[in-house]
Motif scaffolding. Structure first.
Motif, PDB file in Angstrom:
ATOM      1  N   ASP A  48       3.613  11.760  -8.937  1.00 15.85           N
ATOM      2  CA  ASP A  48       3.775  12.194  -7.548  1.00 15.85           C
ATOM      3  C   ASP A  48       3.558  13.700  -7.430  1.00 15.85           C
ATOM      4  OD1 ASP A  48       4.619  12.074  -4.768  1.00 15.85           O
ATOM      5  OD2 ASP A  48       6.572  12.805  -5.423  1.00 15.85           O
ATOM      6  N   GLU A  49       4.096  14.455  -8.391  1.00 12.98           N
ATOM      7  CA  GLU A  49       3.928  15.911  -8.367  1.00 12.98           C
ATOM      8  C   GLU A  49       2.455  16.286  -8.476  1.00 12.98           C
ATOM      9  OE1 GLU A  49       5.341  19.918 -10.814  1.00 12.98           O
ATOM     10  OE2 GLU A  49       5.696  17.940 -11.668  1.00 12.98           O
ATOM     11  N   ILE A  50       1.758  15.665  -9.404  1.00  8.72           N
ATOM     12  CA  ILE A  50       0.326  15.929  -9.581  1.00  8.72           C
ATOM     13  C   ILE A  50      -0.435  15.623  -8.297  1.00  8.72           C
ATOM     14  CG2 ILE A  50      -1.760  15.046 -10.723  1.00  8.72           C
ATOM     15  CD1 ILE A  50      -0.008  14.651 -13.244  1.00  8.72           C
ATOM     16  N   PHE A 101       1.909   7.968  -4.434  1.00 11.39           N
ATOM     17  CA  PHE A 101       2.000   7.930  -5.893  1.00 11.39           C
ATOM     18  C   PHE A 101       3.444   7.850  -6.391  1.00 11.39           C
ATOM     19  CE2 PHE A 101      -2.401   8.227  -5.850  1.00 11.39           C
ATOM     20  CZ  PHE A 101      -2.893   8.050  -7.134  1.00 11.39           C
ATOM     21  N   ARG A 102       4.367   7.567  -5.496  1.00  8.62           N
ATOM     22  CA  ARG A 102       5.721   7.198  -5.898  1.00  8.62           C
ATOM     23  C   ARG A 102       5.833   5.676  -6.082  1.00  8.62           C
ATOM     24  NH1 ARG A 102       9.199  10.976  -1.598  1.00  8.62           N
ATOM     25  NH2 ARG A 102       8.014  12.891  -2.008  1.00  8.62           N
ATOM     26  N   ASP A 103       4.811   4.961  -5.659  1.00  6.95           N
ATOM     27  CA  ASP A 103       4.813   3.504  -5.678  1.00  6.95           C
ATOM     28  C   ASP A 103       3.951   3.018  -6.842  1.00  6.95           C
ATOM     29  OD1 ASP A 103       4.256   0.759  -5.202  1.00  6.95           O
ATOM     30  OD2 ASP A 103       4.488   1.029  -3.045  1.00  6.95           O
ATOM     31  N   PRO A 104       4.497   2.225  -7.759  1.00  8.89           N
ATOM     32  CA  PRO A 104       3.700   1.799  -8.919  1.00  8.89           C
ATOM     33  C   PRO A 104       2.459   0.997  -8.553  1.00  8.89           C
ATOM     34  CG  PRO A 104       5.771   0.579  -8.797  1.00  8.89           C
ATOM     35  CD  PRO A 104       5.876   1.709  -7.822  1.00  8.89           C
ATOM     36  N   PHE A 105       2.476   0.338  -7.391  1.00  2.01           N
ATOM     37  CA  PHE A 105       1.305  -0.458  -7.023  1.00  2.01           C
ATOM     38  C   PHE A 105       0.072   0.410  -6.813  1.00  2.01           C
ATOM     39  CE2 PHE A 105      -1.407  -3.056  -4.260  1.00  2.01           C
ATOM     40  CZ  PHE A 105      -1.415  -4.246  -4.979  1.00  2.01           C
ATOM     41  N   VAL A 106       0.263   1.696  -6.538  1.00  5.34           N
ATOM     42  CA  VAL A 106      -0.872   2.574  -6.271  1.00  5.34           C
ATOM     43  C   VAL A 106      -1.833   2.618  -7.465  1.00  5.34           C
ATOM     44  CG1 VAL A 106       0.037   4.787  -7.121  1.00  5.34           C
ATOM     45  CG2 VAL A 106      -1.483   4.752  -5.139  1.00  5.34           C
ATOM     46  N   PHE A 107      -1.306   2.441  -8.680  1.00  2.00           N
ATOM     47  CA  PHE A 107      -2.187   2.509  -9.850  1.00  2.00           C
ATOM     48  C   PHE A 107      -3.026   1.246 -10.002  1.00  2.00           C
ATOM     49  CE2 PHE A 107       0.586   6.040 -10.846  1.00  2.00           C
ATOM     50  CZ  PHE A 107      -0.335   6.968 -11.314  1.00  2.00           C
ATOM     51  N   LEU A 108      -2.528   0.098  -9.553  1.00  2.00           N
ATOM     52  CA  LEU A 108      -3.348  -1.112  -9.564  1.00  2.00           C
ATOM     53  C   LEU A 108      -4.474  -0.986  -8.541  1.00  2.00           C
ATOM     54  CD1 LEU A 108      -0.646  -3.939  -9.775  1.00  2.00           C
ATOM     55  CD2 LEU A 108      -1.726  -2.649 -11.632  1.00  2.00           C
ATOM     56  N   LYS A 146      -8.728   1.683   3.764  1.00  2.00           N
ATOM     57  CA  LYS A 146      -8.321   0.443   4.427  1.00  2.00           C
ATOM     58  C   LYS A 146      -7.257  -0.277   3.612  1.00  2.00           C
ATOM     59  CE  LYS A 146     -10.011  -3.890   6.393  1.00  2.00           C
ATOM     60  NZ  LYS A 146     -11.194  -4.755   6.668  1.00  2.00           N
ATOM     61  N   MET A 147      -7.401  -0.282   2.295  1.00  2.00           N
ATOM     62  CA  MET A 147      -6.439  -0.986   1.451  1.00  2.00           C
ATOM     63  C   MET A 147      -5.112  -0.239   1.357  1.00  2.00           C
ATOM     64  SD  MET A 147      -7.637  -3.933   0.687  1.00  2.00           S
ATOM     65  CE  MET A 147      -8.014  -3.838   2.456  1.00  2.00           C
ATOM     66  N   HIS A 148      -5.137   1.075   1.547  1.00  2.00           N
ATOM     67  CA  HIS A 148      -3.881   1.811   1.650  1.00  2.00           C
ATOM     68  C   HIS A 148      -3.161   1.465   2.956  1.00  2.00           C
ATOM     69  CE1 HIS A 148      -2.840   4.582  -1.571  1.00  2.00           C
ATOM     70  NE2 HIS A 148      -4.134   4.793  -1.788  1.00  2.00           N
ATOM     71  N   GLY A 149      -3.916   0.997   3.945  1.00  2.00           N
ATOM     72  CA  GLY A 149      -3.279   0.510   5.158  1.00  2.00           C
ATOM     73  C   GLY A 149      -2.748  -0.900   4.994  1.00  2.00           C
ATOM     74  N   PHE A 150      -3.481  -1.722   4.261  1.00  2.00           N
ATOM     75  CA  PHE A 150      -3.049  -3.096   3.992  1.00  2.00           C
ATOM     76  C   PHE A 150      -1.755  -3.090   3.183  1.00  2.00           C
ATOM     77  CE2 PHE A 150      -4.469  -7.164   1.516  1.00  2.00           C
ATOM     78  CZ  PHE A 150      -3.465  -7.903   2.116  1.00  2.00           C
ATOM     79  N   VAL A 151      -1.765  -2.393   2.050  1.00  2.00           N
ATOM     80  CA  VAL A 151      -0.550  -2.195   1.253  1.00  2.00           C
ATOM     81  C   VAL A 151      -0.094  -0.764   1.540  1.00  2.00           C
ATOM     82  CG1 VAL A 151       0.511  -2.256  -1.024  1.00  2.00           C
ATOM     83  CG2 VAL A 151      -1.392  -3.796  -0.493  1.00  2.00           C
ATOM     84  N   ASN A 152       0.757  -0.641   2.550  1.00  2.00           N
ATOM     85  CA  ASN A 152       1.204   0.663   3.031  1.00  2.00           C
ATOM     86  C   ASN A 152       2.306   1.182   2.112  1.00  2.00           C
ATOM     87  OD1 ASN A 152       2.388   2.813   4.372  1.00  2.00           O
ATOM     88  ND2 ASN A 152       2.438   1.809   6.361  1.00  2.00           N
ATOM     89  N   MET A 153       2.023   2.283   1.426  1.00  2.43           N
ATOM     90  CA  MET A 153       2.982   2.864   0.487  1.00  2.43           C
ATOM     91  C   MET A 153       3.569   4.160   1.034  1.00  2.43           C
ATOM     92  SD  MET A 153       0.926   1.907  -3.023  1.00  2.43           S
ATOM     93  CE  MET A 153      -0.717   1.699  -2.325  1.00  2.43           C
ATOM     94  N   GLY A 154       3.864   4.161   2.307  1.00  5.17           N
ATOM     95  CA  GLY A 154       4.446   5.331   2.952  1.00  5.17           C
ATOM     96  C   GLY A 154       3.391   6.131   3.675  1.00  5.17           C
ATOM     97  N   ASN A 155       2.720   7.019   2.966  1.00 11.31           N
ATOM     98  CA  ASN A 155       1.565   7.737   3.495  1.00 11.31           C
ATOM     99  C   ASN A 155       0.803   8.325   2.314  1.00 11.31           C
ATOM    100  OD1 ASN A 155       2.475  10.545   2.921  1.00 11.31           O
ATOM    101  ND2 ASN A 155       4.052  10.089   4.457  1.00 11.31           N
TER     102      ASN A 155
END
Length: 313
Positions: free
Chosen positions: A53-55, A219-226, A205-214
């Motif tokens: 997240d920091e990076i 990058f606080r959400d582990p799904f972001v790496f998948l 678009k996929m960041h909107g489908f799986v919304n991980m905040g903003n």
């Protein structure tokens, strides 16, 4: 397929045991800290997990030619850290043409069937309303509703010490996957510029489908790496199309954008530790572990192994 063969695969195709190993390694990343303390001039004491997240907050790039190679480096380095915890692991990907809540024909161990990635056994909550991701991540300290001090969701909030936990990591899954034709358009693009624009459009678009905040806190959400492993997979597949050796050549892969000053400048924070929004240890002082390199470095230009790469099984 063999555990430990170094190939990144569709997460739905690996065994339940391997998905559990990947989950457990991600959880363990929050139990190991970099040197220093939160009150250092450049904060230390940041866990391996919250370093991501920091990076991303300090240096991430979107909407330009560095989008794909910068995210390739962050994904590759994350995979390297997973392998410190368990050398058998690879950073598998979510194929975003499939609904992650209901993937047909998935590997269920002794059988195949429909797989939901959003369960307490793997990625946590994945409902239609924005809610905390829950277990197993809350228990592992990925967030703490009572944290004080805490890392804010607001990029401009002074409560943004990367050593602190956020009070929530929220997720909402609501929408539809990418149409396969969109991926094909990426692969059929003749040059780097139209390809990366199409690919970033699908990514958005996929960041909107799986919304991980903003975008600033995803990058606080582990799904972001998948998700980003899949972005990199498509970039790799475009590079490896038959008849295009120039796409593996550092001087030609970026096409008309090859002379862009950003692509020929340092990749941060891993070069000097100096990000656009603050310095990042251990690449800046006091550790000074940065190694200056540009986006033409072979470690960035050369893609890692995916099950969709030609010749990989």
């Amino acid at each position: 397929m063999t555990l430990g063969d170094g190939v990144r695969r569709n997460i739905a195709g690996v065994s339940p045991e391997e998905r559990t190993l990947l989950r457990d390694a991600i959880l363990k990343m929050n139990a190991t800290k970099w040197d220093g303390t939160r009150d250092d001039p450049v904060p230390g004491g940041v866990t391996w997990w919250f370093k991501q997240d920091e990076i991303h907050k300090a240096t991430h790039v979107h909407g330009g030619p560095e989008f794909l190679p910068w995210h390739r480096e962050v994904v590759n380095r994350f995979e390297d850290q997973l392998r410190v915890i368990d050398p058998r692991l690879s950073l598998h990907y979510w194929d975003w043409t499939q609904d992650p809540r209901s993937i047909p024909g998935a590997n269920l161990g002794t059988s195949t069937g429909t797989l939901n990635l959003f369960t307490p056994q793997f990625m946590g909550f994945g409902g239609a309303s924005l809610q905390p991701i829950g277990q197993p991540f809350e228990a592992a300290g990925f967030y703490d509703p009572q944290a004080n001090p805490f890392r804010s969701d607001n990029a401009f909030d002074p409560n943004n010490n990367p050593a602190d936990k956020p009070r929530a990591v929220n997720r909402q899954v609501n929408g539809t996957p990418i149409e396969p034709v969109r991926d094909q358009e990426v692969l059929d693009a003749a040059e780097y510029t139209p390809m990366r624009k199409l690919l970033e459009k699908s990514h958005n678009k996929m960041h909107g489908f799986v919304n991980m905040g903003n975008a600033h806190i995803s990058f606080r959400d582990p799904f972001v790496f998948l998700l980003h492993s899949n972005v990199d997979r498509l970039f790799a597949l475009w590079q490896l199309r038959t008849g295009h050796p120039e796409r593996l050549d550092p001087e030609h892969v970026y096409g008309a954008e090859s002379d862009d000053p950003e692509l020929n400048g340092n990749v941060e924070p891993w070069s000097t530790g100096h990000g656009d929004e603050g310095d990042v240890r251990p690449w800046c002082a006091p550790e000074n572990l940065g190694i200056p390199h540009t986006y033409k470095d072979p470690s960035i230009v050369t893609p890692r192994r995916y099950d969709t790469n030609p010749g990989v099984v």
